[in-house]
Design an enzyme around this catalytic site. Structure first.
Site, PDB file in Angstrom:
ATOM      1  N   GLU A   1      18.798  43.450  28.110  1.00  0.00           N
ATOM      2  CA  GLU A   1      18.857  44.914  28.082  1.00  0.00           C
ATOM      3  C   GLU A   1      17.466  45.517  27.907  1.00  0.00           C
ATOM      4  O   GLU A   1      16.510  44.840  27.554  1.00  0.00           O
ATOM      5  CB  GLU A   1      19.764  45.385  26.940  1.00  0.00           C
ATOM      6  CG  GLU A   1      19.570  44.685  25.611  1.00  0.00           C
ATOM      7  CD  GLU A   1      18.211  44.853  24.962  1.00  0.00           C
ATOM      8  OE1 GLU A   1      17.679  45.992  25.030  1.00  0.00           O
ATOM      9  OE2 GLU A   1      17.676  43.893  24.403  1.00  0.00           O
TER      10      GLU A   1
ATOM     11  N   GLY B   1      13.539  41.555  24.031  1.00  0.00           N
ATOM     12  CA  GLY B   1      14.675  41.999  24.839  1.00  0.00           C
ATOM     13  C   GLY B   1      14.461  41.598  26.282  1.00  0.00           C
ATOM     14  O   GLY B   1      13.858  40.563  26.573  1.00  0.00           O
ATOM     15  N   GLU B   2      14.993  42.399  27.207  1.00  0.00           N
ATOM     16  CA  GLU B   2      14.877  42.135  28.647  1.00  0.00           C
ATOM     17  C   GLU B   2      15.618  40.881  29.088  1.00  0.00           C
ATOM     18  O   GLU B   2      15.512  40.469  30.236  1.00  0.00           O
ATOM     19  CB  GLU B   2      13.408  42.002  29.095  1.00  0.00           C
ATOM     20  CG  GLU B   2      12.522  43.168  28.802  1.00  0.00           C
ATOM     21  CD  GLU B   2      11.074  42.930  29.233  1.00  0.00           C
ATOM     22  OE1 GLU B   2      10.807  41.932  29.950  1.00  0.00           O
ATOM     23  OE2 GLU B   2      10.210  43.732  28.862  1.00  0.00           O
ATOM     24  N   GLY B   3      16.315  40.217  28.180  1.00  0.00           N
ATOM     25  CA  GLY B   3      16.927  38.940  28.518  1.00  0.00           C
ATOM     26  C   GLY B   3      15.965  37.774  28.449  1.00  0.00           C
ATOM     27  O   GLY B   3      16.312  36.660  28.881  1.00  0.00           O
TER      28      GLY B   3
END
Length: 338
Positions: free
Chosen positions: A162, A304-306
């Site tokens: 996300e 984040g960002e996966g």
């Protein structure tokens, strides 16, 4: 449309219909592990991962079409100063993803992972949860349904991440509502708050918890009142993956909040999920412990960002390569017993 006309009824119905793991496929994978040229159990969690994949895919495990899905959303609570960065950064980072300049782009390229970015109405932030519910029931259910669309390309492994300024505050509120405690028990520095920033963030989250406390018994109400679009979309994606028997790797603090909603409804709802890493955000380890989940990695990551889940996907691919590519004792002419 649900029979009652209430959007969340469809979500609840799906949970009642969840498919279970394929025991025969798991048994076959375990039998193969015992025949490979290694002492039994010597590859540790790699063996468990191969068996887990087989059980959910219903066949010999494969990772041929892994996809990282990153959902981006903006939050009304951001105007209260709960993040060290302004909400405009969310849009800038989505553009950076598209240009290939983010950390997740490099990790996906390194480990041959597909990448999809989902922009969730960034120009229209959810409502400020310290003043009102983030989303209406219909909007929340529709966002969950949108998240389900990340399965459209039929990946054989889904990696969830996300992006959203303010979403560690939102995730902290969700964890407090689902698992108990005050904001101070769950709020961390997020994108890099100092002590004063953390104190401000705690105060705002406590306001949100006080406002919505009467609804904490229903996890879907917690999601719509305290969550964000990216969190609702990831919750929908996890549920859709279960219905399609696609294994999932969940990323850090915020992605885990989306999974926690399903866990609160039925702990078995996450049996098809691995948790890629434990974030440096303090509340993440606590949440994983409550859900009885052991992360694959602990690298001190909090981007984040996966990104953490994508690095963990490399471990999953290694597990599959060993499972499928190693010779058996019979093939190698190696004695299996003394």
């Amino acid at each position: 449309m649900s029979a009652t006309g209430l959007p969340f009824d469809d979500i609840r119905a799906l949970l009642r219909q969840m498919p279970q793991a394929d025991g025969a496929a798991r048994h076959a994978a375990r039998h193969r592990q015992e025949e490979l040229t290694k002492p039994s159990g010597s590859l540790g969690r790699l063996e468990e991962i191969a068996e887990w994949l087989a059980a959910w895919q219903g066949r010999a495990p494969t990772v041929d079409r892994p996809v990282v899905a990153v959902f981006a959303g903006n939050h009304g609570i951001a105007k209260k100063g709960v993040s060290a960065f302004p909400p405009s950064v969310t849009q800038s980072m989505v553009e950076n993803f598209a240009a290939g300049g983010a950390a997740i782009n490099q990790i996906c390229a390194t480990f041959d992972l597909g990448l999809k970015i989902f922009d969730l109405a960034l120009d229209y932030p959810t409502a400020d949860i310290s003043e009102e519910a983030a989303l209406g029931e219909r909007d929340c259910a529709a966002t969950m349904a949108f998240g389900m669309e990340c399965l459209a390309g039929e990946p054989d492994l889904l990696i969830l991440g996300e992006m959203g300024i303010g979403n560690t505050a939102v995730a902290a509120a969700i964890f407090a509502a689902l698992f108990g405690g005050t904001a101070a028990d769950w709020v961390g520095p997020g994108t890099g708050h100092d002590a004063a920033g953390i104190a401000r963030k705690i105060a705002v989250v406590d306001e949100a918890l006080d406002l919505h406390r009467a609804h904490f018994a229903d996890p879907l109400e917690v999601l719509r009142r305290l969550g964000g679009r990216e969190i609702a979309a990831m919750t929908g994606a996890i549920l859709a993956a279960r219905m399609q028997r696609v294994p999932v790797i969940v990323d850090g603090f915020v992605a885990t909040a989306s999974a926690a909603v399903l866990h609160a409804m039925d702990p078995r709802a996450l049996d098809h999920c691995l948790f890629g890493h434990v974030s440096a955000e303090p509340g993440h380890q606590k949440a994983l412990r409550i859900m009885d989940k052991v992360p694959l990695l602990a690298l001190g990551m909090r981007l984040g960002e996966g990104t953490g889940a994508a690095v963990a996907a490399a471990v999953v691919k290694a597990a599959v390569a060993c499972h499928n590519g190693m010779a058996t004792f019979a093939q190698a002419g190696v004695a299996n017993r003394d």
